[in-house]
Design a protein around this motif. Structure first.
Motif, mmCIF file in Angstrom:
data_model
loop_
_atom_site.group_PDB
_atom_site.id
_atom_site.type_symbol
_atom_site.label_atom_id
_atom_site.label_comp_id
_atom_site.label_asym_id
_atom_site.label_seq_id
_atom_site.Cartn_x
_atom_site.Cartn_y
_atom_site.Cartn_z
ATOM 1 N N GLU A 97 35.191 2.893 1.800
ATOM 2 C CA GLU A 97 33.877 2.867 2.434
ATOM 3 C C GLU A 97 32.817 2.299 1.484
ATOM 4 O OE1 GLU A 97 33.245 6.866 3.763
ATOM 5 O OE2 GLU A 97 34.765 6.728 5.329
ATOM 6 N N GLN A 102 28.949 6.301 1.369
ATOM 7 C CA GLN A 102 29.339 7.335 0.411
ATOM 8 C C GLN A 102 28.152 7.934 -0.343
ATOM 9 O OE1 GLN A 102 32.511 8.719 -0.513
ATOM 10 N NE2 GLN A 102 32.944 7.927 1.530
ATOM 11 N N GLY A 127 34.055 9.865 -8.200
ATOM 12 C CA GLY A 127 34.472 9.438 -6.864
ATOM 13 C C GLY A 127 35.944 9.668 -6.584
#
Length: 223
Positions: A97, A102, A127
């Motif tokens: 994405e 995000q 992440g």
């Protein structure tokens, strides 16, 4: 009391985990001592049993299979979808994405974690931190299983007047892979069942289920 209520799910599972682990220790002690007496050995105390390789390998082999399940599910759902499952993203949304989606970098909000505003390695680590930790626990518990399993395996071999094997020899043995694969297949089946059954079945009020009236083809929605 508000803090307990806000963390009730994790506290409940923690309590159930402690009870199950304690029950395993008690039942395992009785079983181990029964086998000891049957073979002419001496019974052991609960403390001796929970510090033994027999207890350690049983615990470690369960942990590594559970964390393998979570690791695979976390990583594979980034790129793979299942139409109709609330455990999946919508078809067409495969991938990591965009930064906007995000909420990272310049798109981070005021209350976003500090590392969501970072760049480079820090952002990559944060992440992917969930998968990295799950993977580390899986590898650590698999290593612990191999070490504890080796000690138990060699103890049994010595009792049968056979030569012990090396760690590498144990990793290549049917004993090690039988222990690993018998747990892996059950965890993978559980994930498969959850993904597929949640397409057609419902559990009212659960975030792991779609709303009762949601179409079977609805994907990524939760009740």
């Amino acid at each position: 009391m508000r803090r307990v209520k806000d963390n009730a799910l994790s506290l409940t599972f923690l309590a159930l985990f402690v009870l199950a682990l304690g029950g395993q220790a008690v039942a395992g002690t009785f079983q181990y001592n029964d086998e000891q007496l049957a073979s002419g050995g001496e019974p052991v105390s609960p403390l001796e049993y929970v510090t033994s390789s027999s207890f350690a390998v049983d615990v470690a082999e369960n942990w590594q299979s559970e964390y393998l399940q979570f690791l695979l599910f976390i990583v594979l759902t980034v790129w793979l979808v299942q139409r109709g499952s609330p455990e999946s993203k919508e078809p067409g949304q495969e991938g990591v994405e965009s930064d906007r989606e995000q909420l990272v970098g310049t798109y981070a909000k005021d209350d976003s974690p500090a590392w969501a505003r970072a760049k480079g390695l820090r952002l990559w680590l944060f992440g992917n931190s969930l998968g990295l930790v799950m993977g580390a626990v899986f590898l650590g518990s698999w290593l612990a299983q191999s070490v504890a399993g080796l000690a138990r395996f060699n103890s049994d071999r010595l009792a049968d007047l056979r030569d012990p094997v090396s760690w590498g020899g144990y990793l290549a043995s049917p004993e090690f892979w039988n222990r690993s694969l018998q747990n892996w297949q059950s965890e993978l089946l559980a994930v498969l069942s959850m993904v597929v059954l949640s397409i057609y079945l419902r559990q009212r009020g659960s975030p792991e289920s779609k709303p009762v009236g949601a179409p079977h083809a609805a994907t990524g929605v939760q009740g």
